[in-house]
Write a protein that holds these residues in place. Structure first.
Motif, short mmCIF file in Angstrom:
data_model
loop_
_atom_site.label_atom_id
_atom_site.label_comp_id
_atom_site.label_asym_id
_atom_site.label_seq_id
_atom_site.Cartn_x
_atom_site.Cartn_y
_atom_site.Cartn_z
N ILE A 133 -68.61 57.30 -23.34
CA ILE A 133 -69.10 58.26 -24.36
C ILE A 133 -70.55 57.99 -24.64
CG2 ILE A 133 -68.98 59.71 -26.30
CD1 ILE A 133 -65.93 59.82 -25.86
N PRO A 134 -70.81 56.95 -25.38
CA PRO A 134 -72.28 56.53 -25.83
C PRO A 134 -73.18 56.41 -24.63
CG PRO A 134 -70.82 55.04 -26.94
CD PRO A 134 -70.09 55.94 -26.09
N ILE A 135 -72.78 56.06 -23.41
CA ILE A 135 -73.66 55.94 -22.40
C ILE A 135 -73.83 57.12 -21.84
CG2 ILE A 135 -73.70 54.81 -20.02
CD1 ILE A 135 -72.14 52.49 -20.84
N GLY A 136 -72.93 58.02 -21.88
CA GLY A 136 -73.13 59.27 -21.11
C GLY A 136 -74.08 60.38 -21.97
N ILE A 137 -73.88 60.05 -23.24
CA ILE A 137 -74.80 60.62 -24.50
C ILE A 137 -76.08 60.12 -24.28
CG2 ILE A 137 -75.25 61.23 -26.68
CD1 ILE A 137 -72.48 61.23 -27.24
N VAL A 138 -76.49 59.11 -24.09
CA VAL A 138 -77.71 58.53 -23.90
C VAL A 138 -78.34 58.85 -22.50
CG1 VAL A 138 -79.21 56.35 -23.55
CG2 VAL A 138 -77.36 56.49 -25.46
N LEU A 139 -77.66 58.83 -21.62
CA LEU A 139 -78.14 59.24 -20.11
C LEU A 139 -78.63 60.78 -20.11
CD1 LEU A 139 -75.94 57.50 -17.67
CD2 LEU A 139 -78.49 57.01 -18.13
N ALA A 140 -77.74 61.69 -20.75
CA ALA A 140 -77.85 62.95 -20.72
C ALA A 140 -79.00 63.31 -21.72
CB ALA A 140 -76.70 63.63 -21.65
N PHE A 141 -79.14 62.44 -22.84
CA PHE A 141 -80.28 62.79 -23.63
C PHE A 141 -81.55 62.59 -23.06
CE2 PHE A 141 -83.56 61.56 -26.77
CZ PHE A 141 -83.75 62.73 -27.71
N VAL A 142 -81.72 61.64 -22.08
CA VAL A 142 -82.94 61.13 -21.23
C VAL A 142 -83.23 62.43 -20.40
CG1 VAL A 142 -83.90 59.69 -19.70
CG2 VAL A 142 -82.85 58.73 -21.49
N ILE A 143 -82.24 62.89 -19.71
CA ILE A 143 -82.35 64.15 -18.88
C ILE A 143 -82.84 65.18 -19.61
CG2 ILE A 143 -81.11 65.79 -17.34
CD1 ILE A 143 -79.26 63.31 -16.69
N TRP A 144 -82.14 65.44 -20.77
CA TRP A 144 -82.58 66.80 -21.71
C TRP A 144 -84.05 66.47 -22.13
CZ3 TRP A 144 -84.77 66.93 -26.61
CH2 TRP A 144 -84.73 68.16 -27.03
N PHE A 145 -84.45 65.15 -22.34
CA PHE A 145 -85.76 64.98 -22.84
C PHE A 145 -86.64 65.45 -21.64
CE2 PHE A 145 -89.45 62.66 -24.05
CZ PHE A 145 -89.61 62.98 -25.38
N VAL A 146 -86.55 64.84 -20.44
CA VAL A 146 -87.42 65.08 -19.52
C VAL A 146 -87.48 66.53 -18.90
CG1 VAL A 146 -87.40 64.78 -16.80
CG2 VAL A 146 -87.08 62.79 -18.29
N PHE A 147 -86.33 67.16 -18.93
CA PHE A 147 -86.51 68.85 -18.72
C PHE A 147 -86.97 69.48 -19.86
CE2 PHE A 147 -83.71 67.50 -15.36
CZ PHE A 147 -83.71 68.53 -14.54
N ALA A 148 -86.55 69.37 -21.14
CA ALA A 148 -87.09 70.34 -22.12
C ALA A 148 -88.47 69.73 -22.56
CB ALA A 148 -86.21 70.12 -23.44
N LYS A 149 -88.96 68.83 -22.70
CA LYS A 149 -90.04 68.10 -23.21
C LYS A 149 -91.20 68.04 -22.03
CE LYS A 149 -88.67 68.05 -27.31
NZ LYS A 149 -89.20 69.30 -28.19
#
Length: 164
Positions: A133-149
């Motif tokens: 779960i934490p690994i998935g959240i960190v990877l998803a956050f990186v993806i969100w950051f790349v797409f959103a920012k």
């Protein structure tokens, strides 16, 4: 395949494969839907021989050919024997996808997608949930950051994303 197994295969008539018939029917329905949707599509350019409708028609034709081919192979019984189906991994993956869809607008992209990642990893027999779960959240956050920012695309933001 050895000569003996080929001879045995010819001697014993194979039974039609019902599951392959269902797949063939699904391919045929998909081909018909794409064909109809393309035929009723408004605003297609009529001034050119090959326009925006050519590719969907080609995909539709290809899917229909695959449907016929699959039905013929199903009738002959030429598909290899399938192994036993395991439903528990499928339920983990489908459950993770359902959780992501239900939680996406509530907890945001990173947490919802992190839960999907963990459920999918569990379905494939990898790692305990407390770790994935934490690994998935960190990877998803990186993806969100790349797409959103980085790309300025809008993804659902939750409490974690609001921090940034």
């Amino acid at each position: 395949m050895t000569k003996q197994s080929q001879n045995e295969r010819r001697e014993s008539p194979a039974k039609p494969d019902k599951a392959a018939f269902v797949i063939a029917a699904g391919l045929a329905v998909l081909a018909i839907v794409i064909f109809w949707n393309t035929a009723t599509m408004g605003g297609a350019a009529n001034y050119a021989r090959i326009g925006p409708a050519a590719f969907p028609y080609a995909i539709s034709a290809g899917l229909f050919i695959l449907a016929i081919w699959t039905a013929v192979e199903a009738w002959r019984g030429d598909f290899p024997e399938r192994g036993p189906q395991e439903t528990v991994p499928i339920l983990w993956i489908v459950g993770g996808l359902a959780a992501q869809m239900l939680l996406l607008n509530i907890v945001g992209f990173s947490i919802a997608t992190g839960l999907l990642f963990a459920a999918t990893a569990r379905g494939f027999g990898r790692g305990p949930l407390w770790q994935t779960i934490p690994i998935g959240i960190v990877l998803a956050f990186v993806i969100w950051f790349v797409f959103a920012k980085g790309l300025q695309l809008s993804l659902p933001a939750g409490p974690l994303e609001q921090l940034f």
